[in-house]
Design a protein around this motif. Sequence first.
Motif, short mmCIF file in Angstrom:
data_model
loop_
_atom_site.label_atom_id
_atom_site.label_comp_id
_atom_site.label_asym_id
_atom_site.label_seq_id
_atom_site.Cartn_x
_atom_site.Cartn_y
_atom_site.Cartn_z
N UNK A 1 -26.88 -0.68 30.12
CA UNK A 1 -25.63 -0.30 30.74
C UNK A 1 -25.27 -0.70 32.05
N UNK A 2 -26.44 -1.26 32.79
CA UNK A 2 -26.16 -1.66 34.09
C UNK A 2 -25.09 -2.76 34.20
N UNK A 3 -25.17 -3.83 33.48
CA UNK A 3 -23.92 -4.75 33.70
C UNK A 3 -22.50 -4.45 33.64
N UNK A 4 -22.49 -3.38 32.52
CA UNK A 4 -21.24 -2.93 32.39
C UNK A 4 -20.58 -2.09 33.68
N UNK A 5 -21.65 -1.15 34.26
CA UNK A 5 -21.16 -0.33 35.46
C UNK A 5 -20.93 -1.26 36.71
N UNK A 6 -21.58 -2.46 36.76
CA UNK A 6 -21.33 -3.17 37.88
C UNK A 6 -20.45 -4.20 37.84
N UNK A 7 -19.79 -4.06 36.52
CA UNK A 7 -18.41 -4.75 36.43
C UNK A 7 -17.32 -4.31 37.26
N UNK A 8 -17.50 -2.96 37.65
CA UNK A 8 -16.31 -2.42 38.31
C UNK A 8 -16.26 -3.11 39.82
N UNK A 9 -17.52 -3.70 40.24
CA UNK A 9 -17.48 -4.45 41.58
C UNK A 9 -16.58 -5.75 41.44
N UNK A 10 -16.78 -6.59 40.51
CA UNK A 10 -15.89 -7.55 40.22
C UNK A 10 -14.36 -7.24 40.28
N UNK A 11 -14.01 -6.10 39.49
CA UNK A 11 -12.67 -5.92 39.24
C UNK A 11 -12.10 -5.40 40.65
N UNK B 1 -14.06 -12.03 31.05
CA UNK B 1 -14.79 -12.70 30.40
C UNK B 1 -16.38 -12.50 30.46
N UNK B 2 -16.54 -11.96 31.73
CA UNK B 2 -17.89 -11.26 31.91
C UNK B 2 -18.27 -10.12 31.13
N UNK B 3 -17.26 -9.30 30.87
CA UNK B 3 -17.36 -8.22 29.84
C UNK B 3 -17.57 -8.76 28.59
N UNK B 4 -17.14 -9.88 28.19
CA UNK B 4 -17.43 -10.08 26.86
C UNK B 4 -18.55 -10.76 26.76
N UNK B 5 -18.84 -11.37 27.71
CA UNK B 5 -20.52 -12.08 27.71
C UNK B 5 -21.32 -10.74 27.57
N UNK B 6 -21.26 -9.97 28.59
CA UNK B 6 -22.22 -9.02 28.47
C UNK B 6 -22.23 -8.34 27.02
N UNK B 7 -21.19 -7.85 26.51
CA UNK B 7 -21.21 -7.22 25.21
C UNK B 7 -22.00 -8.18 24.24
N UNK B 8 -21.69 -9.25 24.30
CA UNK B 8 -22.22 -10.14 23.06
C UNK B 8 -23.51 -10.39 23.46
#
Length: 244
Positions: free
Chosen positions: A186-196, A25-32
């Motif tokens: 682009x930064x939030x999408x790339x940093x999402x890897x840390x959460x995963x 849901x982090x990904x969905x929020x960032x995209x939105x």
Amino acid sequence: MIPRTSAQNTSRVLLAGLIGNVMEWYDFAVYGYFATVIGREFFPSSDPAASLIGAFGAFAAGFLVRPLGGVVFGRIGDLAGRQVALKLSVMAVPTVLMGLLPTHSQIGIAAPIAVVLLRIVQGLSVGGEYTSSIIFLSENAPERQRGFYAIWGLWGSVLGMLLGSGFGDLLAHTLSPAQLESWGWRLPFLLGALVATTGVVIRQGIGAEMIEPMVKSPIRETFGRYRLQVLRVMALNIASSVGY
């Protein structure tokens, strides 16, 4: 047989059920949050509204396939174990690829097509994660605490939306509009890897037990024996979504 969780593992079980939903849901929020920029970069048009509609159209594609993700990953969990389903559903690949994706000006029509495909994969992952995590939490909950355990999956989704929106807002107030348009989004999408990665580490060994399904065909059982309850829940969800 349903496994019972010892007291010392309670925190880890709850965290394992929560973390994957945070990621998805982090990904969905960032995209939105960055839909306006994404619309201009991947769905260019002389009409800004058309670009935004294109971006949210791809966003909607991810939502439409969520039920299918629940069916697919739920079955994986039944056949291969919850640990396999939970690992597969924490899918950072589409999130990271979104941060690396060339824009329309670089690769043309392939860019919006790639965005739609990534949103579909992400939607499948979200549906699988949400369903699998709630099942996992319920199966590992003490007899009289299943509701308390299961709600952690929902809290994870809310936390993910807050985290994604908060990070987006931080960037919007830190970077200039030109920086945000060029590379900042682009930064939030790339940093999402840390959460995963955190989710995968936390879930090591969690849900490894094979639980014998109570029925041979859960889908047939759900839409056969419980079809009226399913229709009632669907009607309530539709009514709540349109404000009735």
